[in-house]
Motif scaffolding. Structure first.
Motif, short mmCIF file in Angstrom:
data_model
loop_
_atom_site.label_atom_id
_atom_site.label_comp_id
_atom_site.label_asym_id
_atom_site.label_seq_id
_atom_site.Cartn_x
_atom_site.Cartn_y
_atom_site.Cartn_z
N ALA A 114 50.27 3.26 53.29
CA ALA A 114 49.42 3.58 53.81
C ALA A 114 48.30 2.82 54.15
O ALA A 114 47.48 2.81 55.03
CB ALA A 114 48.73 5.00 53.26
N THR A 115 47.98 1.87 53.24
CA THR A 115 47.12 0.85 53.45
C THR A 115 47.34 -0.40 53.87
O THR A 115 46.52 -1.37 53.91
CB THR A 115 46.72 0.42 51.64
N HIS A 116 48.47 -0.52 54.70
CA HIS A 116 49.05 -1.52 55.56
C HIS A 116 49.23 -1.57 56.82
O HIS A 116 49.82 -2.07 57.38
CB HIS A 116 50.28 -1.93 54.79
N ASP A 117 48.38 -0.45 57.66
CA ASP A 117 48.36 -0.11 58.91
C ASP A 117 49.91 0.21 59.26
O ASP A 117 50.28 -0.26 60.44
CB ASP A 117 47.78 -1.21 59.85
N ILE A 118 50.53 0.81 58.49
CA ILE A 118 51.98 1.33 58.85
C ILE A 118 52.02 2.78 58.70
O ILE A 118 51.22 3.35 57.92
CB ILE A 118 52.95 0.78 57.57
N ALA A 119 52.28 3.38 59.80
CA ALA A 119 52.45 4.80 59.76
C ALA A 119 53.93 5.06 59.58
O ALA A 119 54.96 4.78 60.45
CB ALA A 119 52.07 5.16 61.33
N VAL A 120 54.36 6.32 58.74
CA VAL A 120 55.71 6.35 58.54
C VAL A 120 55.69 8.17 58.71
O VAL A 120 55.14 8.79 57.94
CB VAL A 120 56.30 5.99 57.28
N ASN A 121 56.23 8.49 59.97
CA ASN A 121 56.39 9.86 59.92
C ASN A 121 57.62 10.40 60.49
O ASN A 121 58.52 9.59 60.66
CB ASN A 121 55.21 10.45 61.20
N CYS A 122 58.06 11.89 60.55
CA CYS A 122 59.13 12.13 60.90
C CYS A 122 58.80 13.36 62.05
O CYS A 122 57.77 13.97 61.97
CB CYS A 122 60.21 12.55 59.87
N VAL A 123 60.07 13.61 62.80
CA VAL A 123 60.13 14.66 63.79
C VAL A 123 61.31 15.57 63.39
O VAL A 123 62.40 15.20 62.78
CB VAL A 123 60.12 14.03 65.24
N THR A 124 60.94 16.94 63.42
CA THR A 124 61.96 17.96 63.01
C THR A 124 62.27 18.78 64.22
O THR A 124 61.92 20.12 64.09
CB THR A 124 61.35 19.00 61.92
N PRO A 125 63.01 18.22 65.15
CA PRO A 125 63.21 18.98 66.23
C PRO A 125 64.28 20.46 66.08
O PRO A 125 65.15 20.05 65.12
CB PRO A 125 63.97 18.06 67.23
N ALA A 126 64.40 21.14 66.76
CA ALA A 126 65.49 22.18 67.11
C ALA A 126 66.68 21.65 67.70
O ALA A 126 66.34 20.36 68.02
CB ALA A 126 64.77 23.57 67.80
N THR A 127 67.37 22.14 67.68
CA THR A 127 69.00 21.63 68.45
C THR A 127 68.54 21.00 70.00
O THR A 127 67.96 21.78 70.76
CB THR A 127 70.00 22.51 68.33
#
Length: 249
Positions: free
Chosen positions: A175-188
């Motif tokens: 988080a302190t390195h200007d790195i964004a790590v996210n996920c998406v949880t789509p339906a089918t």
């Protein structure tokens, strides 16, 4: 169609030959990025990817379940495109539909190897350079199954739940390195992954979505494009729903 400025950015899209990955790769190129398509079969590119300018994409054959293969793919990508600013982990398999009691152990391990280990391998490979460069965007494609658990799909559900947890852990670490790590949880979505499951299971999945239809790859892509952009400068370690109203938490 949303658009963000990806000029000068290099992205890796796993499973980029088809499905969600192909749609994301196309939109990234349209937005100015150069994209490495990491896939087990780069000879089977969807027309939307095959039609992209040759100097904007770099097809790389890789087995994400094998860290040595991922490391080699990264070397090839850095040699051809110089760096990796963005990683989209879209490669995945459904596995067979069966009860926990009846699930073949070798199939269980295969689903975890691709969906979970593959995501881990790719994140592990690109993160050191992102930290050194103090910039990076990672989007992991999870699933609503990872939040709710689908009956007769324990391996897939478990793998996607683990991807959500991996996303949260890595987001905190970087988080302190200007790195964004996210996920998406789509339906089918109607992609080739549905070829791996029964019609009965597909009907069940549709019945769970309040909107009464499947999500489109274009809708998933629109969310991912923001998540992977420089504009997403604060949110990290989060799971973004695309469930058509199905998500309960």
């Amino acid at each position: 169609m949303n658009s963000y400025d990806y000029s000068g950015k290099v992205a890796v899209v796993t499973g980029g030959a088809n499905g969600i990955g192909a749609a994301v790769a196309e939109r990234l190129v349209i937005s100015g990025a150069r994209v490495a398509i990491w896939d087990l079969d780069v000879t089977a590119l969807e027309p939307r990817v095959a039609a992209l300018p040759a100097d904007s994409i770099l097809p790389v054959t890789v087995d994400v379940s094998d860290f040595a293969s991922v490391s080699a793919a990264l070397e090839n990508t850095e040699a051809g495109l110089s760096k990796v600013d963005v990683l989209i982990n879209s490669a995945g398999i459904a596995g067979p539909t069966d009860t926990v009691a009846g699930y073949p152990p070798d199939e269980w391990r295969k689903v975890q190897a691709v969906n979970l280990d593959g995501t881990f391998h790719c994140c592990k490979a690109v993160i050191p350079a992102m930290i050194a460069g103090n910039y990076g965007r990672i989007v992991n494609v999870a699933s609503i199954a990872g939040k709710e658990g689908n009956p007769n799909a324990s391996a897939y559900s478990a793998s996607k739940a683990a991807v959500i947890a991996l996303t949260k852990s890595l987001g905190k670490e970087t988080a302190t390195h200007d790195i964004a790590v996210n996920c998406v949880t789509p339906a089918t979505a109607r992609t080739r992954i549905l070829d791996q499951v029964t019609d009965e299971f597909i009907d069940y999945m549709l019945s769970k979505i309040p909107r009464g239809r499947f999500v489109t790859v274009e809708e998933i892509t629109s969310m991912i494009l923001w998540m992977a952009s420089a504009e997403n400068s604060f949110t990290t370690g989060a799971a973004f729903d695309l469930s058509g109203g199905r998500a309960t938490y």
